[in-house]
Design an enzyme around this catalytic site. Structure first.
Site, PDB file in Angstrom:
ATOM      1  N   PHE A   1      12.557   2.858   5.626  1.00 18.50           N
ATOM      2  CA  PHE A   1      12.866   1.594   6.297  1.00 18.50           C
ATOM      3  C   PHE A   1      11.611   0.747   6.502  1.00 18.50           C
ATOM      4  O   PHE A   1      11.615  -0.175   7.302  1.00 18.50           O
ATOM      5  CB  PHE A   1      13.524   1.853   7.652  1.00 18.50           C
ATOM      6  CG  PHE A   1      14.802   2.631   7.562  1.00 18.50           C
ATOM      7  CD1 PHE A   1      15.981   2.007   7.180  1.00 18.50           C
ATOM      8  CD2 PHE A   1      14.817   3.989   7.837  1.00 18.50           C
ATOM      9  CE1 PHE A   1      17.159   2.725   7.088  1.00 18.50           C
ATOM     10  CE2 PHE A   1      15.990   4.720   7.747  1.00 18.50           C
ATOM     11  CZ  PHE A   1      17.171   4.092   7.367  1.00 18.50           C
ATOM     12  N   SER A   2      10.545   1.060   5.787  1.00 18.43           N
ATOM     13  CA  SER A   2       9.291   0.357   6.045  1.00 18.43           C
ATOM     14  C   SER A   2       8.466   0.219   4.776  1.00 18.43           C
ATOM     15  O   SER A   2       8.659   0.948   3.801  1.00 18.43           O
ATOM     16  CB  SER A   2       8.476   1.099   7.110  1.00 18.43           C
ATOM     17  OG  SER A   2       8.079   2.373   6.627  1.00 18.43           O
ATOM     18  N   GLU A   3       7.547  -0.723   4.830  1.00 17.42           N
ATOM     19  CA  GLU A   3       6.533  -0.892   3.799  1.00 17.42           C
ATOM     20  C   GLU A   3       5.199  -1.127   4.490  1.00 17.42           C
ATOM     21  O   GLU A   3       5.145  -1.703   5.574  1.00 17.42           O
ATOM     22  CB  GLU A   3       6.864  -2.078   2.890  1.00 17.42           C
ATOM     23  CG  GLU A   3       8.052  -1.862   1.969  1.00 17.42           C
ATOM     24  CD  GLU A   3       8.282  -3.051   1.055  1.00 17.42           C
ATOM     25  OE1 GLU A   3       8.186  -2.885  -0.169  1.00 17.42           O
ATOM     26  OE2 GLU A   3       8.548  -4.149   1.588  1.00 17.42           O
TER      27      GLU A   3
ATOM     28  N   ASP B   1       4.353  17.015   8.973  1.00 15.98           N
ATOM     29  CA  ASP B   1       4.458  16.449   7.621  1.00 15.98           C
ATOM     30  C   ASP B   1       3.071  16.347   6.998  1.00 15.98           C
ATOM     31  O   ASP B   1       2.679  15.302   6.477  1.00 15.98           O
ATOM     32  CB  ASP B   1       5.144  15.083   7.648  1.00 15.98           C
ATOM     33  CG  ASP B   1       5.613  14.635   6.256  1.00 15.98           C
ATOM     34  OD1 ASP B   1       5.769  15.507   5.379  1.00 15.98           O
ATOM     35  OD2 ASP B   1       5.813  13.433   6.053  1.00 15.98           O
TER      36      ASP B   1
ATOM     37  N   LYS C   1       2.065  -1.928   8.821  1.00 17.63           N
ATOM     38  CA  LYS C   1       3.346  -1.284   8.532  1.00 17.63           C
ATOM     39  C   LYS C   1       4.466  -2.171   9.054  1.00 17.63           C
ATOM     40  O   LYS C   1       4.555  -2.436  10.249  1.00 17.63           O
ATOM     41  CB  LYS C   1       3.399   0.099   9.189  1.00 17.63           C
ATOM     42  CG  LYS C   1       4.633   0.914   8.852  1.00 17.63           C
ATOM     43  CD  LYS C   1       4.527   2.320   9.447  1.00 17.63           C
ATOM     44  CE  LYS C   1       5.707   3.189   9.058  1.00 17.63           C
ATOM     45  NZ  LYS C   1       5.579   4.567   9.613  1.00 17.63           N
TER      46      LYS C   1
ATOM     47  N   LEU D   1       0.816  -1.212   0.000  1.00 17.84           N
ATOM     48  CA  LEU D   1       0.000   0.000   0.000  1.00 17.84           C
ATOM     49  C   LEU D   1       0.849   1.261   0.000  1.00 17.84           C
ATOM     50  O   LEU D   1       0.396   2.326  -0.413  1.00 17.84           O
ATOM     51  CB  LEU D   1      -0.931   0.009   1.222  1.00 17.84           C
ATOM     52  CG  LEU D   1      -1.869  -1.185   1.376  1.00 17.84           C
ATOM     53  CD1 LEU D   1      -2.662  -1.068   2.677  1.00 17.84           C
ATOM     54  CD2 LEU D   1      -2.812  -1.275   0.184  1.00 17.84           C
ATOM     55  N   GLY D   2       2.078   1.155   0.490  1.00 15.49           N
ATOM     56  CA  GLY D   2       2.958   2.314   0.544  1.00 15.49           C
ATOM     57  C   GLY D   2       4.352   1.904   0.982  1.00 15.49           C
ATOM     58  O   GLY D   2       4.561   0.819   1.537  1.00 15.49           O
TER      59      GLY D   2
END
Length: 450
Positions: A20-22, A140, A38, A15-16
């Site tokens: 350092f993450s998906e 952000d 996540k 999804l994104g």
């Protein structure tokens, strides 16, 4: 396919992505509802990077504390030797970026476009009002971090040919709290780190000036401009052009659109380059465009009423006081919850409480261990909850946190001392020797101390 904690089934659908993450699509096998998971890599240098782990822990604790209809819901966290998994609400109807594209391609009238913009920004305003009152600044805010959803049942359905008009009653959800910071109620609380996405960063961050929570108001204004005019107010395709435009280019508002004067007033005051001339939070939350113009042009629909009346499933106070796994919460946030939120939740099992501690408004005693009294409704005597600070000197009570299960997680600042130009160069060093070629739409600065 991966099974996590014998409860969550994580698919290969991405999804994104982050540094350092998906984020993967998953399913809660207990409820059969879709979730977003996540997956964060903590191997290699991350495993010994205390600042990275503290940042990650703070992001999780922030999500645990925040509970609002317009904020992505936190469900669970699991930690293994190599990965941390954060389970969150799944939002299947795209992002606010899709709304911007929809507005651009549909060719609707100025009035309908203003109504559509109002519908989404009113929800974003509610989310920001909540996190500011809770003592946080997001840092952000951008369309890609603003997700859209409906009910859980509709979220589990296909969303092909989504209509982003307000008549479709999509619910806005603010997401991604990786750069969020605690801040004071005082809007002059000065930040000393550079972070965010350049296209949405306030001018003061580009020119090595200290900034406060009003930088998020600039981000709000950029989003409003994009929803109305389908473009960024600064004509730039790279970092150098963006910085030069913020310094020298006047922000123009196309005159071929018949938006209301109140709409233009809000937009121009959120996009004041000098933060001293920019709206403050109270002025934004109570602006005429939100309060009165909407009464004339945007009558409430059923989704508005149900959204505003939504009550969290559980009391954060009950969780803090009764659970050994409850999240830490700062003393200020505890007080703000008690003052502003509990009256709304008392029919939902929440306790009514008051905080009794000496008037250390500016400083809290430097002793290692302290306690505060929490008065509970229906109870003849208050209970004492321990608090602790990690400083040998007197510190502001924002830095003091309630102890949960004997653990203390002090918030830390991190990064390298460097002006924004050097940061851009450092971040792009492995990609290009020319920072002007930086892709502004995909780049995010983490915390860097000024």
């Amino acid at each position: 396919m991966e099974i996590i904690n014998s409860r969550y089934k994580m698919t290969d659908t991405v999804l994104g992505k982050g540094g350092f993450s998906e984020v993967f699509l998953g399913t809660d096998m207990y409820t059969d509802n879709k979730v977003a998971i996540k997956k964060i890599n903590i191997t290699g240098k991350n495993s010994s990077d205390i600042k990275f782990l503290n940042k990650l822990d703070f992001e999780i604790r922030t999500m645990q504390i925040l509970n609002h209809p317009n904020i992505v819901a936190y469900y669970d966290v699991m930690k293994t030797e190599n990965y941390w998994y954060i389970v969150m609400e799944y939002c299947n109807f795209g992002t606010l970026n899709d709304v911007i594209k929809f507005n651009k391609n549909k060719g609707i009238s100025s009035l309908d476009l203003e109504k559509n913009t109002h519908y989404y920004l009113n929800q974003l305003r509610d989310a920001l009002n909540y996190i500011i009152n809770m003592g946080y600044i997001h840092r952000d805010i951008k369309p890609m971090n603003i997700l859209l959803t409906k009910s859980i049942s509709e979220n589990n359905e296909n969303n092909e040919n989504t209509n982003y008009d307000r008549s479709n009653s999509l619910i806005l959800k603010l997401a991604d709290f990786g750069l969020t910071k605690k801040c004071s109620e005082n809007e002059e609380d000065i930040m000393n780190t550079i972070c965010g996405s350049p296209l949405y960063m306030a001018p003061e961050l580009f020119f090595n000036q200290h900034y406060n929570s009003q930088s998020d108001i600039w981000s709000f204004g950029i989003i409003m401009y994009q929803l109305l005019f389908h473009d960024h107010p600064i004509n730039a395709t790279n970092y150098s052009q963006l910085k030069n435009g913020l310094k020298n280019q006047k922000i123009n508002f196309p005159k071929n659109n018949m938006f209301s004067n109140y709409c233009f007033d809000l937009l121009s005051k959120t996009l004041a380059k000098d933060p001293k001339n920019r709206l403050n939070w109270s002025e934004l939350f109570h602006h005429y465009w939100f309060i009165h113009w909407s009464e004339q042009h945007c009558p409430k629909n059923k989704s508005d009423d149900s959204n505003n009346k939504k009550i969290p499933d559980k009391s954060q106070f009950n969780e803090i006081l009764s659970s050994t796994k409850s999240p830490l919460i700062s003393l200020r946030q505890f007080g703000q919850l008690g003052q502003s939120n509990l009256s709304k939740f008392k029919n939902n099992g929440a306790i009514n409480c008051s905080i009794d501690f000496p008037k250390y408004t500016n400083n809290f005693p430097s002793a290692v261990n302290q306690s505060i009294k929490i008065g509970l409704s229906g109870s003849s005597s208050p209970i004492n909850i321990p608090v602790r600070n990690n400083s040998s000197k007197k510190i502001n009570y924002d830095d003091i946190e309630l102890i949960s299960n004997g653990n203390i997680f002090p918030e830390t600042l991190y990064g390298s001392i460097s002006p924004v130009d050097s940061i851009i160069n450092k971040e792009t060093r492995n990609k290009t020797n020319n920072p002007s070629s930086l892709n502004l739409s995909e780049f995010v600065l983490s915390d860097y101390e000024i």
